[in-house]
Design a protein around this motif. Structure first.
Motif, PDB file in Angstrom:
ATOM      1  N   THR A 674      20.732   1.956   5.464  1.00 18.64           N
ATOM      2  CA  THR A 674      21.147   2.015   6.530  1.00 18.64           C
ATOM      3  C   THR A 674      21.995   3.459   6.862  1.00 18.64           C
ATOM      4  O   THR A 674      21.271   3.997   8.152  1.00 18.64           O
ATOM      5  CB  THR A 674      22.092   1.421   7.002  1.00 18.64           C
ATOM      6  OG1 THR A 674      23.623   1.377   5.960  1.00 18.64           O
ATOM      7  CG2 THR A 674      21.673   0.066   6.676  1.00 18.64           C
ATOM      8  N   GLY A 675      22.986   4.288   6.004  1.00 20.82           N
ATOM      9  CA  GLY A 675      23.498   5.777   5.826  1.00 20.82           C
ATOM     10  C   GLY A 675      21.806   6.917   6.480  1.00 20.82           C
ATOM     11  O   GLY A 675      21.772   6.933   7.562  1.00 20.82           O
ATOM     12  N   LEU A 676      20.867   6.747   5.299  1.00 18.32           N
ATOM     13  CA  LEU A 676      19.734   7.392   5.785  1.00 18.32           C
ATOM     14  C   LEU A 676      18.992   6.595   7.233  1.00 18.32           C
ATOM     15  O   LEU A 676      18.671   7.664   7.813  1.00 18.32           O
ATOM     16  CB  LEU A 676      18.787   7.258   5.064  1.00 18.32           C
ATOM     17  CG  LEU A 676      19.024   7.481   3.589  1.00 18.32           C
ATOM     18  CD1 LEU A 676      17.865   7.627   2.169  1.00 18.32           C
ATOM     19  CD2 LEU A 676      19.371   9.381   3.867  1.00 18.32           C
ATOM     20  N   MET A 677      18.865   5.678   7.528  1.00 18.27           N
ATOM     21  CA  MET A 677      18.647   5.216   8.565  1.00 18.27           C
ATOM     22  C   MET A 677      19.163   5.614  10.158  1.00 18.27           C
ATOM     23  O   MET A 677      18.279   5.865  10.620  1.00 18.27           O
ATOM     24  CB  MET A 677      18.103   3.193   8.648  1.00 18.27           C
ATOM     25  CG  MET A 677      17.825   2.702   9.859  1.00 18.27           C
ATOM     26  SD  MET A 677      17.665   1.438   9.595  1.00 18.27           S
ATOM     27  CE  MET A 677      19.052   0.975  10.353  1.00 18.27           C
ATOM     28  N   THR A 678      20.497   5.671   9.914  1.00 22.59           N
ATOM     29  CA  THR A 678      21.238   6.174  11.244  1.00 22.59           C
ATOM     30  C   THR A 678      20.671   6.967  11.400  1.00 22.59           C
ATOM     31  O   THR A 678      21.149   7.203  12.469  1.00 22.59           O
ATOM     32  CB  THR A 678      22.906   5.331  11.278  1.00 22.59           C
ATOM     33  OG1 THR A 678      22.569   5.107   9.381  1.00 22.59           O
ATOM     34  CG2 THR A 678      22.986   3.945  11.454  1.00 22.59           C
ATOM     35  N   SER A 679      20.906   8.163  10.616  1.00 17.19           N
ATOM     36  CA  SER A 679      20.343   9.288  10.120  1.00 17.19           C
ATOM     37  C   SER A 679      19.466   9.716  10.972  1.00 17.19           C
ATOM     38  O   SER A 679      18.887  10.278  12.208  1.00 17.19           O
ATOM     39  CB  SER A 679      20.585  10.454   8.907  1.00 17.19           C
ATOM     40  OG  SER A 679      22.042  10.282   8.563  1.00 17.19           O
ATOM     41  N   LEU A 680      18.555   8.874  10.379  1.00 12.61           N
ATOM     42  CA  LEU A 680      16.580   9.606  10.918  1.00 12.61           C
ATOM     43  C   LEU A 680      17.105   8.653  12.263  1.00 12.61           C
ATOM     44  O   LEU A 680      16.531   9.869  13.024  1.00 12.61           O
ATOM     45  CB  LEU A 680      15.934   8.022  10.702  1.00 12.61           C
ATOM     46  CG  LEU A 680      14.741   8.158  10.822  1.00 12.61           C
ATOM     47  CD1 LEU A 680      13.977   9.341  10.679  1.00 12.61           C
ATOM     48  CD2 LEU A 680      13.986   6.931  10.088  1.00 12.61           C
ATOM     49  N   ILE A 681      17.603   7.588  13.142  1.00  9.27           N
ATOM     50  CA  ILE A 681      17.201   7.110  14.386  1.00  9.27           C
ATOM     51  C   ILE A 681      18.125   8.108  15.274  1.00  9.27           C
ATOM     52  O   ILE A 681      17.679   8.806  16.370  1.00  9.27           O
ATOM     53  CB  ILE A 681      18.490   5.642  14.160  1.00  9.27           C
ATOM     54  CG1 ILE A 681      17.490   4.534  13.865  1.00  9.27           C
ATOM     55  CG2 ILE A 681      18.525   5.278  16.206  1.00  9.27           C
ATOM     56  CD1 ILE A 681      18.251   3.217  13.819  1.00  9.27           C
ATOM     57  N   ASP A 723      30.147  10.062  13.988  1.00  8.12           N
ATOM     58  CA  ASP A 723      29.714  11.564  13.505  1.00  8.12           C
ATOM     59  C   ASP A 723      28.668  11.448  13.603  1.00  8.12           C
ATOM     60  O   ASP A 723      27.582  12.423  14.683  1.00  8.12           O
ATOM     61  CB  ASP A 723      30.053  11.933  12.279  1.00  8.12           C
ATOM     62  CG  ASP A 723      30.541  13.128  11.748  1.00  8.12           C
ATOM     63  OD1 ASP A 723      30.554  13.975  12.908  1.00  8.12           O
ATOM     64  OD2 ASP A 723      30.116  13.734  10.909  1.00  8.12           O
ATOM     65  N   LYS A 724      28.091  10.876  13.370  1.00  6.14           N
ATOM     66  CA  LYS A 724      26.356  11.006  13.315  1.00  6.14           C
ATOM     67  C   LYS A 724      25.784  11.232  14.336  1.00  6.14           C
ATOM     68  O   LYS A 724      24.843  11.196  15.444  1.00  6.14           O
ATOM     69  CB  LYS A 724      25.519   9.837  12.506  1.00  6.14           C
ATOM     70  CG  LYS A 724      24.987   9.845  10.910  1.00  6.14           C
ATOM     71  CD  LYS A 724      24.690   9.086  10.205  1.00  6.14           C
ATOM     72  CE  LYS A 724      24.414   9.899   9.194  1.00  6.14           C
ATOM     73  NZ  LYS A 724      24.689   8.077   7.782  1.00  6.14           N
ATOM     74  N   PHE A 725      26.464   9.954  15.517  1.00  3.71           N
ATOM     75  CA  PHE A 725      25.542  10.595  17.015  1.00  3.71           C
ATOM     76  C   PHE A 725      26.796  10.631  18.035  1.00  3.71           C
ATOM     77  O   PHE A 725      26.459  10.152  18.801  1.00  3.71           O
ATOM     78  CB  PHE A 725      25.769   8.166  17.243  1.00  3.71           C
ATOM     79  CG  PHE A 725      24.803   7.994  16.880  1.00  3.71           C
ATOM     80  CD1 PHE A 725      23.839   7.586  17.890  1.00  3.71           C
ATOM     81  CD2 PHE A 725      24.579   7.357  15.429  1.00  3.71           C
ATOM     82  CE1 PHE A 725      22.236   6.798  17.084  1.00  3.71           C
ATOM     83  CE2 PHE A 725      23.802   6.617  15.013  1.00  3.71           C
ATOM     84  CZ  PHE A 725      22.662   6.163  16.141  1.00  3.71           C
ATOM     85  N   ALA A 726      27.347  12.069  17.310  1.00  5.49           N
ATOM     86  CA  ALA A 726      28.178  12.345  17.711  1.00  5.49           C
ATOM     87  C   ALA A 726      27.809  13.364  18.574  1.00  5.49           C
ATOM     88  O   ALA A 726      27.851  13.764  20.509  1.00  5.49           O
ATOM     89  CB  ALA A 726      28.986  13.793  17.456  1.00  5.49           C
TER      90      ALA A 726
END
Lengths: 783, 203
Positions: A674-681, A723-726
């Motif tokens: 899911t971590g990978l997926m969120t980065s992808l999104i 952080d990923k969506f910052a």
């Protein structure tokens, strides 16, 4: 100063003229040449002052006169006394010289006396010795006549410990002739006693008469025959060892194969042999120590070891013959050479013999450690006063005995074969576990992971039970190889088949996976890939393999920790040399490194899953965002509120897709995924965002959508996704501004706790997405 | 472990017939000793020496193995993790040279294909007893693509050079590997499809 030194008797002031040049600063000529009144007055004044000074000095000198005169008077009075003292001193010197001579005389006499006393003592000692010698001469005869060998030996011992020069001296004396004759008798008696003791000992040994054996054993050192006594006594002990061992071996050969201990009967036989020898050492060490002194145990054990080696050889020969050890080894070697041979030896058949060999070695190590400890402590007592060289010499003897004895070499040979066979056992059994791999629904992992680690643990455990550090390290190394190369390869090949996608790529992937399956089965021959699985099965297989890889990585660390504590136990019992700990640590750290390789493999698999299964799905869903206009007015905005145009469906889709993975993957892996997926999104959404245009309300709409998405993603992962969506959040902020210049309220010195992830250029780019912002305003911004 | 004070760690394994002087070479290098009357090595022995090469700390883990046949299965298990193998023979012993092909077969079978092998002819202090000419050994090593050196553990000839040169080569090899590795690894987050072939068999 010059004034004070001036001679006293000369009348002061009287003839100032002639010599005044020395004391006055004004010469006569100079005064006479003066013509001016003021000059004369000045000269006069100076002369008056000088006169005053001279007058003062003279007064002081005169004052001293009486003191000096007094002193002179006193000196005159002392004159006669001094003459008296000189006379006394001369007298005293004479007396001291005399006393000194006297003392020297006395001390030389004392020295002579001392010498005489020593000579006297020596004489008494010699006389005593001569008396002793006579006493011995008589005593030996009597004792021998009475068959009191201990007494006789004691006399001989006394004779042997006498100073040889005494004997020489006594022969030179008046009674030389008689003494000579007696001495001859004594020597004859010594020889006779030696012969008798040897004969009696041999007889007692033949009859197995232990008390008599021990009796004569004690006499040897009295006659100075330490080595001979020990060698004879060991001969006796060896005979006992041999007869007992023979008995045991006969018993073994007759053992019924159904016997409970049949599988380890040779190990048991060795155990009996070693225990027998240990008991002998234990029983007889006190006698040796008492009668032969410390440091002699080495000699005794050296003799015993010869017999031990002989018996070990017999047992091992029988073991090799009966268990077909060499043929089995040959077969294993052949099987390893030719990878697909029809006559492959069944690994299970090796199981008992492998166990027995390690047990045999463990017993040997235990025995060797026992004698090592005994000899070391015996040497320690004997060498407490010895030089470092002697100690090292003794250590060398010991090392040589332990390393070069046939027992050690034989066991090293057996263990050498064992390692190859154990390696084969491990590899074949692992292959079998892989071939028989099965998966039960509801489980995360398949059977082979547990099986493989059970096997590896068993093999290393068995190597450990041999108590040989080198054997253990070799098996740790082989296990590392097996896990890192062979088993990792299996999992790697499974992952290589990929995770089948469900869209149009199905067809494409189906073909490549079929090819890769065929390819790998051609290469691997031994691994059953169960043909081309259905998509569902292939999916499951991929997920299970990911779980397997993760568990492997963890199991390796657990195995390493378990082995570490096991090894600590072994080492604390005194097994292994000085380097043992370092060797084990190095081998175990190599093993631990494999754990990371599995982690890397897991990461690769997850990336693969992300890019082949998640990305192709998620990307179109995100692209739908482009078809939803964000250039909207009030009416559309409230319509969106009623009928969500994009984000809710997106979340539902994600939810559906991830359910499959949530069920099939371990929580840790799922979380990483899911971590990978969120980065992808985040990355993909950013891309589409930059392709859209926004009105003020469109910006608000996007902000709402982003918040929903972040809220959802926060619930499915334990990673912090803020952080990923910052970047995206900051973009949403920009899209929500009232005016272009409002950005300055948040930028630079006004940013407060906010750290901008966007470059000034990017900020301008995002501002430009707002159709209602004028590009001149944006250009004019000073960021 | 990772906090230890060194830039590189290499495993070097010495192999070759019994009595060619492997232990003496290791002792000479690590302790500066030449122990006369050295007994046969039992199993494997283990020494560490950290050297500095061009300002970089290189930790050499040197495994000294027993040459005797009965320890072969123990020593073989160390080949695979070795970064370098020092194949040693005795220039005064024809037999130890004639066994070299057999040792090379073992290396082929057990060692990693990346391993660096160095051929070492030891005991050049016993020049008058020489049985293996330098030329023969040089030709042999060339045919096998091995680095070749003659040493004397007793006189300390070329011993330092042997290990330091080897360390230099290992460093440059390691540098190349990391370079290849970096190129092959996909950028994080980029979801690039993975080429498995470049990722396997790295140690």
């Amino acid at each position: 100063m010059a004034a004070a030194a001036a001679p006293g008797p000369r009348a002061p002031g009287g003839d100032g003229g002639g010599s005044s040049s020395a004391s006055s600063s004004l010469s006569m000529e100079r005064i006479q040449s003066l013509t001016d009144l003021s000059d004369l007055e000045a000269a006069y004044g100076r002369l008056c002052e000088e006169e005053k000074v001279v007058q003062g000095e003279l007064d002081a000198l005169l004052e001293q006169q009486s003191t000096i005169e007094n002193k002179m008077v006193a000196l005159h009075r002392m004159g006669p006394n001094l003459q008296l003292i000189e006379g006394d001193a001369q007298q005293l010197a004479g007396m001291i010289t005399f006393t000194c001579n006297l003392a020297e005389n006395v001390s030389s006499k004392v020295r002579q006396l001392d010498l005489a006393k020593n000579r006297l003592y020596q004489a008494i000692q010699r006389a005593d010795d001569i008396l002793d010698l006579k006493f011995c001469m008589d005593g030996v005869q009597t004792a021998l006549r009475n068959e009191d060998y201990e007494q006789a030996a004691a006399h001989i011992h006394r004779y042997l410990s006498l100073d040889k020069s005494v004997i020489e001296l006594s022969r030179q004396g008046k009674e030389g002739g008689i003494i000579d004759a007696n001495l001859k008798l004594l020597q004859e008696a010594e020889q006779r006693l030696k012969t008798i003791v040897t004969e009696k000992f041999d007889m007692a040994m033949k009859q197995g008469d232990l008390p008599q054996v021990e009796r004569f054993f004690k006499i040897f050192p009295l006659l100075g025959l330490h080595e001979e006594g020990l060698s004879k006594f060991s001969e006796y002990l060896c005979k006992q060892v041999a007869s007992k061992a023979e008995e045991n071996l006969l018993l073994v050969m007759g053992t019924d194969m159904s016997d409970r201990r049949a599988a380890v009967i040779f190990a048991d036989t060795l155990t009996l042999l070693f225990e027998g020898i240990a008991r002998i050492v234990e029983t007889h060490q006190p006698i040796v120590e008492t009668y032969y002194g410390p440091g002699r145990l080495y000699t005794l054990i050296k003799h015993l070891q010869v017999e031990c080696d002989r018996q070990v050889e017999k047992v091992v020969d029988n073991f090799i013959k009966q268990r077909d050890y060499h043929r089995q080894f040959q077969q294993v070697q052949n099987s390893m050479m030719r990878s697909s041979s029809a006559e492959k030896i069944e690994p299970r058949e090796l199981d008992p013999i492998l166990t027995e060999v390690t047990l045999m070695n463990a017993r040997s190590e235990l025995y060797l450690r026992f004698i090592k400890r005994r000899i070391i402590s015996d040497f320690e007592v004997g060498d407490s006063m010895a030089s470092e060289e002697v100690k090292q010499e003794h250590q060398k003897y010991l090392d040589k005995l332990l390393n070069n004895c046939l027992l050690s070499r034989t066991m090293q040979e057996l263990i050498g074969y064992y390692i190859t066979m154990e390696e084969y056992f491990m590899r074949e059994t692992v292959n079998k576990a892989v071939a028989m791999d099965s998966y039960e629904k509801g489980q995360l992992t398949s059977s082979m992971v547990d099986d493989v680690f059970y096997i590896v643990k068993k093999c290393i455990g068995r190597a450990l039970s041999s108590s040989s550090i080198d054997c253990l390290c070799a098996m740790i190394n082989h296990s590392t190889t097996e896990l890192e190369s062979d088993f990792r390869e299996v999992l790697y090949n499974k992952l290589k088949q990929g995770f089948p996608a469900t869209t149009f790529q199905d067809f494409q992937r189906g073909v490549t996976s079929a090819v890769s399956i065929m390819h790998s089965s051609l290469q691997q021959g031994k691994f059953d890939t169960k043909g081309i699985e259905s998509t569902d099965e292939a999916k499951q297989s991929f997920l299970v393999t990911l779980n397997n890889v993760e568990v492997c990585s963890e199991n390796i660390m657990t195995l390493k920790k378990t082995l570490e504590s096991d090894c600590t136990k072994l080492l604390s019992q005194g097994f292994g040399g000085e380097q043992a700990q370092a060797k084990i640590d190095s081998c175990l750290s190599d093993m631990a490194a494999v754990s990371n390789k599995f982690r890397d493999l897991l990461q690769e698999g997850l990336n693969e899953l992300n890019s082949t299964a998640i990305k192709p799905q998620v990307k179109p869903w995100i692209n739908l965002f482009l078809s939803v206009s964000h250039n909207i007015e009030e009416e559309e905005f409230s319509d969106y509120e009623a009928n969500d145009p994009w984000v809710q469906q997106f979340i539902v889709n994600l939810e559906q897709q991830m359910t499959e993975f949530k069920v099939g993957l371990s929580p840790v892996i799922y979380d990483t995924l899911t971590g990978l997926m969120t980065s992808l999104i985040a990355i993909e959404l950013e891309k589409v965002l930059l392709k859209s245009t926004f009105s003020r309300l469109g910006g608000l709409q996007f902000d709402k959508e982003l918040r929903s998405l972040i809220a959802y993603l926060t619930t499915v992962t334990t990673w912090t996704i803020r952080d990923k969506f910052a970047r995206l959040s900051q973009m949403a902020t920009i899209l929500n501004l009232e005016r272009v210049t409002e950005i300055l309220d948040y930028w630079g010195p006004n940013s407060g706790p906010l750290t901008w992830r966007l470059t000034p250029a990017e900020v301008r780019q995002v501002l430009a997405l707002r159709i209602d912002f004028r590009s001149e305003d944006i250009k004019r911004l000073r960021l | 472990m990772s906090m230890e004070d060194y830039d590189f760690l290499f495993k070097i394994v010495l192999i070759g017939n019994a009595g060619v002087g492997k232990t003496c070479l290791v002792r000479r290098f690590t302790q500066g000793l030449f122990p006369p009357g050295q007994g046969a090595t039992i199993g494997v022995d283990f020494m560490i020496k950290t050297v500095e090469i061009n300002g970089e700390k290189v930790k050499l883990q040197i495994w000294d193995t027993a040459g005797q046949e009965r320890f072969r299965s123990i020593t073989q298990s160390y080949y695979r993790s070795a970064n370098a193998l020092i194949l040693t023979y005795d220039i005064t012993c024809e037999e130890s040279f004639r066994c070299l092909p057999e040792w090379l077969r073992e290396i082929e079978q057990y060692a990693s294909n990346k391993v660096i092998t160095v051929l070492v002819g030891n005991k050049i202090d016993l020049a008058d007893k020489r049985e293996v000419s330098q030329q023969r050994a040089a030709e042999f090593s060339e045919a096998q693509d091995m680095y070749y050196l003659e040493t004397s553990a007793k006189e300390s000839d070329n011993v330092e050079k042997l290990f330091l040169d080897l360390a230099c080569r290992l460093i440059s090899e390691a540098r190349q590997n990391t370079l290849v590795n970096n190129v092959a690894s996909p950028l994080p987050g980029e979801g690039k499809s993975i080429s498995y072939l470049t990722c396997c068999n790295f140690n």
